[in-house]
Design an enzyme around this catalytic site. Structure first.
Site, mmCIF file in Angstrom:
data_model
loop_
_atom_site.group_PDB
_atom_site.id
_atom_site.type_symbol
_atom_site.label_atom_id
_atom_site.label_comp_id
_atom_site.label_asym_id
_atom_site.label_seq_id
_atom_site.Cartn_x
_atom_site.Cartn_y
_atom_site.Cartn_z
ATOM 1 N N GLU A 1 -8.176 67.566 46.433
ATOM 2 C CA GLU A 1 -6.769 67.856 46.153
ATOM 3 C C GLU A 1 -5.997 68.110 47.441
ATOM 4 O O GLU A 1 -4.855 67.667 47.588
ATOM 5 C CB GLU A 1 -6.666 69.062 45.218
ATOM 6 C CG GLU A 1 -7.154 68.748 43.809
ATOM 7 C CD GLU A 1 -7.150 69.962 42.893
ATOM 8 O OE1 GLU A 1 -6.457 69.930 41.870
ATOM 9 O OE2 GLU A 1 -7.862 70.940 43.223
ATOM 10 N N GLU B 1 -14.335 69.050 38.357
ATOM 11 C CA GLU B 1 -14.061 70.324 37.682
ATOM 12 C C GLU B 1 -14.538 70.368 36.242
ATOM 13 O O GLU B 1 -14.906 71.431 35.731
ATOM 14 C CB GLU B 1 -12.554 70.630 37.742
ATOM 15 C CG GLU B 1 -12.043 71.013 39.119
ATOM 16 C CD GLU B 1 -11.683 69.826 39.988
ATOM 17 O OE1 GLU B 1 -11.170 70.018 41.095
ATOM 18 O OE2 GLU B 1 -11.930 68.665 39.536
ATOM 19 N N ALA C 1 -12.174 75.333 46.530
ATOM 20 C CA ALA C 1 -12.102 76.735 46.119
ATOM 21 C C ALA C 1 -13.495 77.337 45.981
ATOM 22 O O ALA C 1 -14.481 76.631 45.764
ATOM 23 C CB ALA C 1 -11.347 76.861 44.806
ATOM 24 N N GLY D 1 -11.204 71.037 45.179
ATOM 25 C CA GLY D 1 -10.027 71.471 45.927
ATOM 26 C C GLY D 1 -9.885 70.742 47.245
ATOM 27 O O GLY D 1 -8.766 70.540 47.732
#
Length: 227
Positions: free
Chosen positions: A80, A100, A33, A77
């Site tokens: 993920e 994060e 992200a 991200g």
């Protein structure tokens, strides 16, 4: 992410596509992200707009086998996203991580859930709470990655070959196999086994079950109809 969602939607609707390989460059699998986009977000904006939902909606409903070939950085991200795929291949030097916590947040696209299921609670706790990266070699040793390769080209080639093998089978049992394996992540063993058996029984109503078993008995190559 919208481009990826559009591509997956097109592949889902394409009857000639049996499996998909997701990869990036040799230096990075996916950037994750945009931190600059996230920085000014308020709780109400993130919550009311379901921020990051687009990251998980389509991959979780994509019914065809989705493989990832990971080289270079695969952080946040990007990590993920790799874990959303059904099979992960990676290079030994790939760098995975869920950093994060260093930004004052936590994984928001399933990282805490999928990583824990893949490597266990204690190791997932260590990796997410410290924001510590781990290597592709470790990903293979821990069971997060199915196979580990020395070079990026070799990794991608192997993923494409595996996708080709899968795509060579009837779409019907392949879809069912993916469905029952994913069910194991949500259900207890008893419920999962019952679900598996129901789909197993159901496959005896398919044409390709008859074709596959007849070809086996006659020692011939099956000609699948995907029905």
């Amino acid at each position: 992410m919208q481009d990826l969602n559009n591509a997956l939607k097109a592949f889902e609707e394409d009857s000639t596509t049996g499996a998909v390989v997701l990869t990036g460059s040799e230096k990075a699998f996916a950037a994750g992200a945009d931190i600059k986009e996230m920085a000014p977000l308020s709780f109400s904006a993130a919550y009311s707009n379901d921020f990051l939902t687009s990251w998980t909606t389509l991959t979780s409903t994509f019914t065809k086998p989705l493989l990832s070939a990971v080289s270079g950085y695969c952080l946040g991200g990007g990590c993920e996203l790799a874990m959303m795929t059904d099979i992960i291949y990676c290079t030994s030097s790939a760098t995975f991580g869920q950093p994060e916590v260093k930004l004052g947040v936590i994984p928001g696209a399933g990282g805490s859930q999928r990583l824990t299921r893949a490597v266990g609670k204690s190791r997932a706790m260590e990796l997410i709470l410290t924001g510590k990266n781990w290597s592709g070699k470790e990903a293979g040793e821990w069971g997060l990655a199915a196979r580990v390769f020395e070079g990026a080209e070799e990794c991608v080639q192997a993923a494409v070959e595996t996708a080709g093998v899968i795509a060579g089978y009837s779409r019907v049992p392949v879809k069912a196999a993916k469905e029952v394996i994913n069910k194991s992540q949500d259900a207890g063993v008893r419920d999962g086994v019952e679900f598996e058996r129901r789909l197993f029984h159901g496959l005896f109503g398919s044409q390709d079950q008859k074709i596959g078993m007849k070809a086996f008995v006659e020692k011939k190559k099956p000609q699948w109809t995907n029905e």
